[in-house]
Structure formats: C-alpha cells, structure tokens
Design an enzyme around this catalytic site. Structure first.
Site, PDB file in Angstrom:
ATOM      1  N   VAL A 168       0.800  -1.213   0.000  1.00 17.21           N
ATOM      2  CA  VAL A 168       0.000   0.000   0.000  1.00 17.21           C
ATOM      3  C   VAL A 168       0.839   1.271   0.000  1.00 17.21           C
ATOM      4  O   VAL A 168       0.544   2.227  -0.687  1.00 17.21           O
ATOM      5  CB  VAL A 168      -0.953   0.007   1.218  1.00 17.21           C
ATOM      6  CG1 VAL A 168      -1.731   1.302   1.287  1.00 17.21           C
ATOM      7  CG2 VAL A 168      -1.894  -1.181   1.146  1.00 17.21           C
ATOM      8  N   CYS A 169       1.897   1.306   0.756  1.00 18.14           N
ATOM      9  CA  CYS A 169       2.608   2.551   1.058  1.00 18.14           C
ATOM     10  C   CYS A 169       3.268   3.280  -0.102  1.00 18.14           C
ATOM     11  O   CYS A 169       3.303   4.494  -0.083  1.00 18.14           O
ATOM     12  CB  CYS A 169       3.644   2.292   2.142  1.00 18.14           C
ATOM     13  SG  CYS A 169       2.880   1.774   3.661  1.00 18.14           S
ATOM     14  N   PRO A 170       3.820   2.617  -1.093  1.00 20.19           N
ATOM     15  CA  PRO A 170       4.569   3.377  -2.101  1.00 20.19           C
ATOM     16  C   PRO A 170       3.773   4.491  -2.767  1.00 20.19           C
ATOM     17  O   PRO A 170       4.322   5.553  -3.032  1.00 20.19           O
ATOM     18  CB  PRO A 170       4.985   2.315  -3.117  1.00 20.19           C
ATOM     19  CG  PRO A 170       5.036   1.057  -2.341  1.00 20.19           C
ATOM     20  CD  PRO A 170       3.934   1.178  -1.321  1.00 20.19           C
ATOM     21  N   THR A 171       2.483   4.294  -3.019  1.00 22.95           N
ATOM     22  CA  THR A 171       1.728   5.338  -3.711  1.00 22.95           C
ATOM     23  C   THR A 171       1.627   6.607  -2.879  1.00 22.95           C
ATOM     24  O   THR A 171       1.772   7.712  -3.406  1.00 22.95           O
ATOM     25  CB  THR A 171       0.318   4.845  -4.079  1.00 22.95           C
ATOM     26  OG1 THR A 171      -0.335   4.363  -2.888  1.00 22.95           O
ATOM     27  CG2 THR A 171       0.376   3.733  -5.104  1.00 22.95           C
TER      28      THR A 171
END
Length: 104
Positions: A55-58
């Site tokens: 989830v985190c990269p965006t």
C-alpha cells in the site's frame, strides 16, 4: 487538552536516526536529528507501517512529488515507520520514484 497548531511538538528533544536520500552515498546519509533541529519550520510528519508493503509506495510517492510545494511553504516532510534506516535506504534504492523522501 491536546496539542494545537503552532505549539511546540512534544518530544522535540527525542533523538531520532534519519536516512537522508538527498545525501545518498555520503557519510551524511544517516544522521541523528531531533525535531528541535527544525525549529522555525513547519513539519509534516507522517507514519507508514513498513517499507516493503504493497500500500505505502503510492502515498510516499505522492508526498515525494509534492516536496517542492511543501518547501515553498517552509515545511519539511518527514516519514516514519518501525523499520531501521537501512531498510529505508534499501526501499528507496529499489524504487525509482522514491527519490528524495526523508524517512526516520
């Protein structure tokens, strides 16, 4: 009563170890810092669970792309997770869009 905008953050003298991607490859890429080092600036501090999650990269990339807008407003963006600084470096090295974020 909680903290209000413009008040000093609690724990401003708490020592943190940070990875500064803008200094990649130099001795200064890993540094100790305190929130009090940023006195006089606004600080946007956001937390994410781990470096290598789906989830985190965006969200991190969106903040990274907006760094100039934050800088125009005298604001430093810091990220934090439970990972060590070496994991932050590995994540940044493995993803071309994570160019300049500064995780703690």
């Amino acid at each position: 009563m909680g903290i209000r905008i413009g008040q000093a953050a609690p724990g401003s003298e708490l020592a943190l170890q940070a990875y500064d991607r803008t200094k990649d490859g130099t001795d200064a890429q890993f540094k100790d810092m305190k929130l009090s080092d940023l006195k006089g600036k606004w600080v946007c501090l956001y937390f994410y669970p781990l470096d290598f999650t789906f989830v985190c990269p965006t969200e991190i990339i969106a903040f990274d792309k907006a760094l100039g807008e934050f800088a125009d407003r005298n604001t430093v963006v810091l990220t934090a997770s439970t990972d060590m600084v070496f994991s932050h470096k590995a994540r940044g090295d493995s993803h071309q869009d994570l160019g300049q974020f500064t995780p703690l």
